[in-house]
Structure formats: C-alpha cells, structure tokens
Design an enzyme around this catalytic site. Sequence first.
Site, PDB file in Angstrom:
ATOM      1  N   HIS A 134       0.687  -1.069   0.053  1.00  0.00           N
ATOM      2  CA  HIS A 134      -0.119   0.147  -0.166  1.00  0.00           C
ATOM      3  C   HIS A 134       0.992   1.289   0.091  1.00  0.00           C
ATOM      4  O   HIS A 134       1.957   1.348   0.590  1.00  0.00           O
ATOM      5  CB  HIS A 134      -1.028   0.082   1.385  1.00  0.00           C
ATOM      6  N   ASP A 171      -7.691  -5.480   0.351  1.00  0.00           N
ATOM      7  CA  ASP A 171      -8.251  -6.410  -0.729  1.00  0.00           C
ATOM      8  C   ASP A 171      -7.877  -7.722  -0.617  1.00  0.00           C
ATOM      9  O   ASP A 171      -8.176  -8.583  -1.460  1.00  0.00           O
ATOM     10  CB  ASP A 171      -7.593  -5.748  -2.098  1.00  0.00           C
TER      11      ASP A 171
HETATM   12  C1  LIG Z   1      -0.653  -0.673  -3.850  1.00  0.00           C
HETATM   13  C2  LIG Z   1       0.960  -0.543  -4.516  1.00  0.00           C
HETATM   14  C3  LIG Z   1       0.073  -0.120  -6.155  1.00  0.00           C
HETATM   15  C4  LIG Z   1       1.617   0.440  -3.710  1.00  0.00           C
HETATM   16  O1  LIG Z   1       2.625   0.870  -4.506  1.00  0.00           O
HETATM   17  P1  LIG Z   1       3.693   2.014  -4.460  1.00  0.00           P
HETATM   18  O2  LIG Z   1       3.527   2.586  -3.076  1.00  0.00           O
HETATM   19  O3  LIG Z   1       3.991   2.800  -5.629  1.00  0.00           O
HETATM   20  O4  LIG Z   1       4.821   0.845  -4.003  1.00  0.00           O
HETATM   21  P2  LIG Z   1       5.740   0.217  -5.329  1.00  0.00           P
HETATM   22  O5  LIG Z   1       4.863  -0.352  -6.377  1.00  0.00           O
HETATM   23  O6  LIG Z   1       6.658   1.594  -5.832  1.00  0.00           O
HETATM   24  O7  LIG Z   1       6.715  -0.839  -4.617  1.00  0.00           O
HETATM   25  C5  LIG Z   1       7.810  -0.345  -3.787  1.00  0.00           C
HETATM   26  C6  LIG Z   1       8.518  -1.928  -3.728  1.00  0.00           C
HETATM   27  O8  LIG Z   1       7.681  -2.833  -3.240  1.00  0.00           O
HETATM   28  C7  LIG Z   1       7.706  -3.868  -3.964  1.00  0.00           C
HETATM   29  N1  LIG Z   1       6.169  -4.230  -3.720  1.00  0.00           N
HETATM   30  C8  LIG Z   1       5.050  -3.452  -3.594  1.00  0.00           C
HETATM   31  N2  LIG Z   1       3.908  -4.077  -3.714  1.00  0.00           N
HETATM   32  C9  LIG Z   1       4.281  -5.401  -4.009  1.00  0.00           C
HETATM   33  C10 LIG Z   1       3.462  -6.451  -3.955  1.00  0.00           C
HETATM   34  N3  LIG Z   1       2.335  -6.539  -3.966  1.00  0.00           N
HETATM   35  N4  LIG Z   1       3.996  -7.638  -4.318  1.00  0.00           N
HETATM   36  C11 LIG Z   1       5.440  -7.926  -4.402  1.00  0.00           C
HETATM   37  N5  LIG Z   1       6.110  -6.720  -4.236  1.00  0.00           N
HETATM   38  C12 LIG Z   1       5.778  -5.545  -3.984  1.00  0.00           C
HETATM   39  C13 LIG Z   1       7.664  -3.521  -5.564  1.00  0.00           C
HETATM   40  O9  LIG Z   1       8.164  -4.521  -6.476  1.00  0.00           O
HETATM   41  C14 LIG Z   1       8.762  -2.453  -5.056  1.00  0.00           C
HETATM   42  O10 LIG Z   1      10.280  -3.152  -4.935  1.00  0.00           O
HETATM   43  P3  LIG Z   1      11.493  -2.583  -5.557  1.00  0.00           P
HETATM   44  O11 LIG Z   1      11.745  -1.419  -4.402  1.00  0.00           O
HETATM   45  O12 LIG Z   1      12.446  -3.623  -5.075  1.00  0.00           O
HETATM   46  O13 LIG Z   1      11.312  -2.271  -6.710  1.00  0.00           O
HETATM   47  C15 LIG Z   1       1.634  -1.726  -4.736  1.00  0.00           C
HETATM   48  O14 LIG Z   1       1.849  -2.161  -3.384  1.00  0.00           O
HETATM   49  C16 LIG Z   1       0.899  -2.772  -5.418  1.00  0.00           C
HETATM   50  O15 LIG Z   1       0.979  -2.829  -6.785  1.00  0.00           O
HETATM   51  N6  LIG Z   1       0.264  -3.825  -4.896  1.00  0.00           N
HETATM   52  C17 LIG Z   1      -0.728  -4.962  -5.420  1.00  0.00           C
HETATM   53  C18 LIG Z   1      -1.879  -4.434  -5.974  1.00  0.00           C
HETATM   54  C19 LIG Z   1      -2.941  -4.298  -4.935  1.00  0.00           C
HETATM   55  O16 LIG Z   1      -2.915  -4.795  -4.077  1.00  0.00           O
HETATM   56  N7  LIG Z   1      -3.385  -2.917  -4.918  1.00  0.00           N
HETATM   57  C20 LIG Z   1      -4.460  -2.582  -3.954  1.00  0.00           C
HETATM   58  C21 LIG Z   1      -3.972  -1.448  -3.139  1.00  0.00           C
HETATM   59  S1  LIG Z   1      -5.334  -1.010  -1.896  1.00  0.00           S
END
Ligand SMILES: CC(C)(COP(=O)(O)OP(=O)(O)OC[C@H]1O[C@@H](n2cnc3c(N)ncnc32)[C@H](O)[C@@H]1OP(=O)(O)O)[C@@H](O)C(=O)NCCC(=O)NCCS
Length: 389
Positions: free
Chosen positions: A270, A326
Amino acid sequence: MTQAIRSMMMSEEMIHKGLEGVLVTKTSICKVNGEEGKLYYYGYPIDVLEKYSSFEETSYLLLYSHLPNKEELADFTTKMRLARQISNPILEMIKTFPRDSHPMELLQSSINFLSGYVDHKIEHSAYCNCRQTLHQIAQLPTIIAAFYRIKNGLEYVPPRDDLNHGANFLYMLRGVVPDKEEGDIMDKCLILHAEHGLNASTFTARVVASSLSTCYCSISAAIGSLYGSLHGGANEKVVNMLKEIDSVQDVRPFLEEAARTKRKIMGMGHRVYKAMDPRAVLMEGYLKTLSTKKGNSVNYNLLKEIQKVFREMMDEKDKAIYPNVDFFSGAVYELLGIPPTLFTPIFAMARAPGWLSHILEQRQDNRIFRPKALFDGPLDREYLPLEAR
Ligand SMILES: CC(C)(COP(=O)(O)OP(=O)(O)OC[C@H]1O[C@@H](n2cnc3c(N)ncnc32)[C@H](O)[C@@H]1OP(=O)(O)O)[C@@H](O)C(=O)NCCC(=O)NCCS
C-alpha cells in the site's frame, strides 16, 4: 548548458507526478496512520465503528460530521430505507442498458440520470441534494443488484425497508433474505470501505465539486475514476491469483517464482500503510467465520499461507509490505455468493458517503483546483492551407 535548458531542467524537477506528497487541502474527515496501521473516520477508529456502528449510522457520520443521537439515527435510517426504491424510468434504463457493459458504466450513467429529477437550486445550501435525496447512498445498491439480475435473466427484486443496508443488498441479489450473520458481515464490509482519504476517486470528486458543480456530477466522475484498474479491482485480481495455486504446498514455489519474475502479489502492499491495513485484519475475521460456516476453507488456507510465506520473504529483504484491504475481501464476497464483476461496484456503493463527505467539506472553504503543467510543445507553428499539407 544554456540558461533556457537549465531553467527547463529545474522546472521538470518541480513536477510532482501523481501529485505524490503534495498537500492540496485540509481535512478532518479521515486519518490514515500508515506507520501504525490505523484508520479513523471523523476521529472514530475503524475497529470501533466496525464493532458498534452500522453502515447507515456511519453514512450519517460522514454526511453530518458527528454521530447521530437516537432520534436523528431513526429519522435518517427511515429516510435512507425509503430512498432505496428506484423509479420506473431508472428501471427501464437498467433494462435497456447494453448487457455487455460493465456495471460501473451503468452506475456512472445512472447517477447523471437521477440528477435530472432533482431541484439543483438547493445544491449549495445547507440542504445539499445529497443529504435531501440520499440517492447516491441509498440507490446504488438497488441499481447494481437490478442490473445483475436482469443481465442474468432473473426478475428484478425490489428493496425491503426492514433490513440493514448490507443485508438488503444481499437480499436484492439473491432474492432471499440472508441470515443475520451474513447480512451483518456485508454491512460491516461496507463500513470498512466507506472512506479512505484523498485517493484518486475522492480527489476527483473534490476537483469536480471545486468548480461548484453538483454532487451528482461529482459522484459520477468519482465512479469513473474508481473504475480504472489502478484504483478499484485489486480484490478481483486476488481471487484470480488464488485460482493459479492448486494447494497450500504450492504457495512457496508460486511466491518464489513471482519474486524471480518481479510479479506483484495482489492484495499486498500500500502507498500509505507500512503495517497491516486495519481493514484487512477485520476482513480476515469475516473470511474465517464464513469459511467455517460454509465448510469451505480453501481460499482462507491459501491466503494465510501466502501471508506467512510472503512475510518471511519480505523480512529477508527488510520490506514493509503487508496485506491491504483487498487481500481477504474478494474471498469474503465469493463466500457471500457475489460474482467478481460486482466487487468494484460494491466498493463504489460503499464509498459514496465518503465521496459526499469530501464534496461537502470542499464547499466549506472552496477554491477551484487549477494546477499548472510544464509546457513542452512547439509554438508559433505555421498554419498551412489544407491543400499545402
Ligand atoms: C498498492 C501498490 C500500488 C503501492 O504501490 P507503491 O507505494 O507505489 O509501491 P511500489 O509499487 O513502488 O513498490 C515498492 C517496492 O515494493 C515492491 N512491492 C510493492 N507491492 C508489492 C507486491 N504486492 N508484491 C510484491 N512486491 C511488491 C515493489 O516491487 C517495489 O520493489 P523495489 O523497490 O524492489 O522495486 C503496490 O503495493 C501494488 O501494486 N500492490 C498490489 C496491488 C494491490 O493490492 N492494490 C490494492 C491497493 S489497496
């Protein structure tokens, strides 16, 4: 490096893509404490509201910024339950809406359709239309359920006024009254989704409200924003992900392969929470209850194993990625007999009071949103006559 290029680079550094970290307003509606995994609506912790409140009372809290007294709650509940009925023109619209469209497209159109029946003169008085008609909160469940049933060749089931919001929704979907436990779980799921600060759809609602547009247009825009796959819909992807894993023994290889291919695990992580999302804790409880009740713990066991193995893997990398709301919610809805295409519409109907709360707050100290963009295109281009192009 010329002065022009230097100033251009400085300007590019000033861009906050996605507005990350930019403060755009003050609010007293919602506090998300991401470090400690806490969430509050108007100062009330989410676990307290979940335990003692109802979706109807939480909606009152979000619309009026205080908890109702006994009389206020009784009045509001009666008004909201009476407002559940959709009119014949709306029902006709649902019947004639293209069957293959997504229910979110129907929801967006329905809100604008409803708007045509409303006196917009009172819109910006203390008696905003949203508080008067309660259309956006009371009717979205009826519209979603009606569309689902009609699309599947079933009879429309009109709402009842003797059931809470969640139970009535399940009733309109199934055509039979759910037992108290399932009705209450549905109602609590709606409380957990009712508000969550300045996410994309809520910001959209505030931007539209800032031009002094109506609460109907603001909500319809918010629904459009929520429809996008980067916002709503992660719980559907969790359910799809579970279908790829045959058994608990396959969880570790699945997660290792995901890590190797840099595939994200749905329902994990998140932007704000760096601890377990408090709503996920509560959702897990509902899933456990329903799994035992229905004698089907397949998804519960898979999710718990994913949670455990993923945690071990993240501990090794020192990453604070935990289950979000979720992670368990899709599996809860599945056990309630709700199909995945309705997961995002349910999010919308639950979030309606949160969106309205922000629209009302925006109006209290409004200034139209007007950020800037760095211009990066040609100027003074020669307009060639058509025959010369
Ligand atoms: C929610 C979300 C978009 C937040 O994104 P964010 O704050 O921009 O974080 P990032 O996507 O930049 O991720 C940061 C790091 O954590 C990792 N990471 C984040 N969520 C992850 C996940 N669900 N699974 C595996 N790795 C994850 C990323 O790969 C990244 O790693 P790196 O630093 O080695 O590149 C992201 O965690 C995600 O895509 N989750 C899955 C989808 C989901 O459940 N969405 C509902 C949100 S309520």
